[in-house]
Design a protein around this motif. Structure first.
Motif, PDB file in Angstrom:
ATOM      1  N   VAL A  30       7.910  -5.879  -6.338  1.00 48.44           N
ATOM      2  CA  VAL A  30       6.746  -5.916  -5.454  1.00 48.44           C
ATOM      3  C   VAL A  30       5.752  -4.887  -5.973  1.00 48.44           C
ATOM      4  CG1 VAL A  30       8.028  -6.641  -3.389  1.00 48.44           C
ATOM      5  CG2 VAL A  30       7.697  -4.194  -3.841  1.00 48.44           C
ATOM      6  N   SER A  74       8.749 -11.366   0.426  1.00 42.04           N
ATOM      7  CA  SER A  74       7.579 -10.803  -0.251  1.00 42.04           C
ATOM      8  C   SER A  74       7.804 -10.590  -1.738  1.00 42.04           C
ATOM      9  CB  SER A  74       7.207  -9.467   0.405  1.00 42.04           C
ATOM     10  OG  SER A  74       6.890  -9.643   1.765  1.00 42.04           O
ATOM     11  N   LYS A 109       5.105 -10.216  -4.726  1.00 42.34           N
ATOM     12  CA  LYS A 109       3.788 -10.111  -4.100  1.00 42.34           C
ATOM     13  C   LYS A 109       3.348  -8.657  -3.927  1.00 42.34           C
ATOM     14  CE  LYS A 109       4.733 -14.335  -1.447  1.00 42.34           C
ATOM     15  NZ  LYS A 109       4.895 -14.901  -0.087  1.00 42.34           N
ATOM     16  N   ILE A 169       2.324  -5.825  -1.349  1.00 46.45           N
ATOM     17  CA  ILE A 169       2.575  -5.553   0.071  1.00 46.45           C
ATOM     18  C   ILE A 169       1.824  -4.297   0.523  1.00 46.45           C
ATOM     19  CG2 ILE A 169       4.802  -6.739   0.141  1.00 46.45           C
ATOM     20  CD1 ILE A 169       6.155  -3.996  -0.173  1.00 46.45           C
ATOM     21  N   TRP A 215       1.290  -3.377   4.149  1.00 49.63           N
ATOM     22  CA  TRP A 215       2.344  -2.773   4.971  1.00 49.63           C
ATOM     23  C   TRP A 215       2.094  -1.286   5.197  1.00 49.63           C
ATOM     24  CZ3 TRP A 215       7.885  -4.707   3.232  1.00 49.63           C
ATOM     25  CH2 TRP A 215       7.934  -6.097   3.302  1.00 49.63           C
ATOM     26  N   ASN A 223       6.216  -8.961   9.896  1.00 50.52           N
ATOM     27  CA  ASN A 223       7.144  -9.917   9.291  1.00 50.52           C
ATOM     28  C   ASN A 223       8.591  -9.633   9.676  1.00 50.52           C
ATOM     29  OD1 ASN A 223       5.017 -11.169   7.887  1.00 50.52           O
ATOM     30  ND2 ASN A 223       5.155  -9.665   6.237  1.00 50.52           N
TER      31      ASN A 223
END
Length: 215
Positions: free
Chosen positions: A23, A51, A54, A56, A59, A84
């Motif tokens: 990530v 995720s 991707k 993130i 967050w 999520n």
């Protein structure tokens, strides 16, 4: 000090399985595969697996670098914001005797998972081998120096070190970036003019060094 490794978003995106999970967030790239192995079967892995590959960054609070928080409407307490679902190393919203907080640093603060830097701007360049007339268009990170771009090109030409790299008839400084070598990034111009950038990409020409001094 050695230079950090730069990655394109496309490179991060291919690491999208539980057995190979990367990530990116807040400009850095993390390999969370060991985390997945450690917590395999734990339901708290689900948001991370979803995720995979991707970015993130959403967050996190970009200023504090911490997980975003919000006020729980039921308790009035400030708790981590996990739209999520709660994930690994996030405490439960209520006291829980099963919660083990002896894991040390949470994974998002553990530099051991970091593998490099996410490029802020990628660009495509055309590389032409004047010996074979072969052309390759590759995506590179704008922060990379030519030596690092050469490393990317090795999969197309294992002998790339045996060539002199030139642009517009002049030798390139392999310790500098494309921009530092005055190779302009025309992406924005291509977009404004609706031009096919593959056709009009700037070309770097490789000239073979036939003196056998290069391995």
């Amino acid at each position: 000090m050695s230079r950090p490794k730069y990655f394109t978003p496309n490179e991060v995106s291919v690491h999208n399985t539980m057995d190979d999970l990367w990530v990116s967030f807040l400009g850095k790239v993390y390999d969370l595969t060991p985390l997945c192995e450690k917590y395999k079967g734990d339901v708290l892995l689900k948001p991370i697996i979803q995720s995979a590959g991707k970015d993130i960054s959403h967050w996190f609070n970009p200023k504090s670098k911490e997980i975003r928080t919000h006020v729980d409407p039921l308790t009035g307490c400030v708790i981590p914001f996990c739209p999520n679902g709660r994930f690994v190393h996030i405490p439960p919203p209520f006291p829980d005797s099963d919660w083990a907080n002896d894991f040390g640093r949470p994974w998002w603060k553990d530099a051991g998972y970091m593998v490099g830097i996410l490029s802020q701007k990628t660009r495509f360049i055309k590389i032409i081998n004047t010996l074979t007339s072969q052309e390759q268009v590759i995506e590179v990170c704008s922060e990379e120096i030519l030596d690092e771009i050469l490393e990317r090109y090795l999969k197309y030409n294992a002998h790339a070190n045996s060539y002199t790299w030139k642009y517009d008839g002049r030798n390139l400084d392999m310790k500098q970036t494309l921009s530092e070598n005055n190779i302009k990034d025309d992406d924005e111009d291509f977009y404004i003019l609706s031009m096919n950038d593959d056709t009009f990409l700037q070309a770097i020409h490789l000239y073979f060094n036939d003196d056998l001094t290069e391995a």
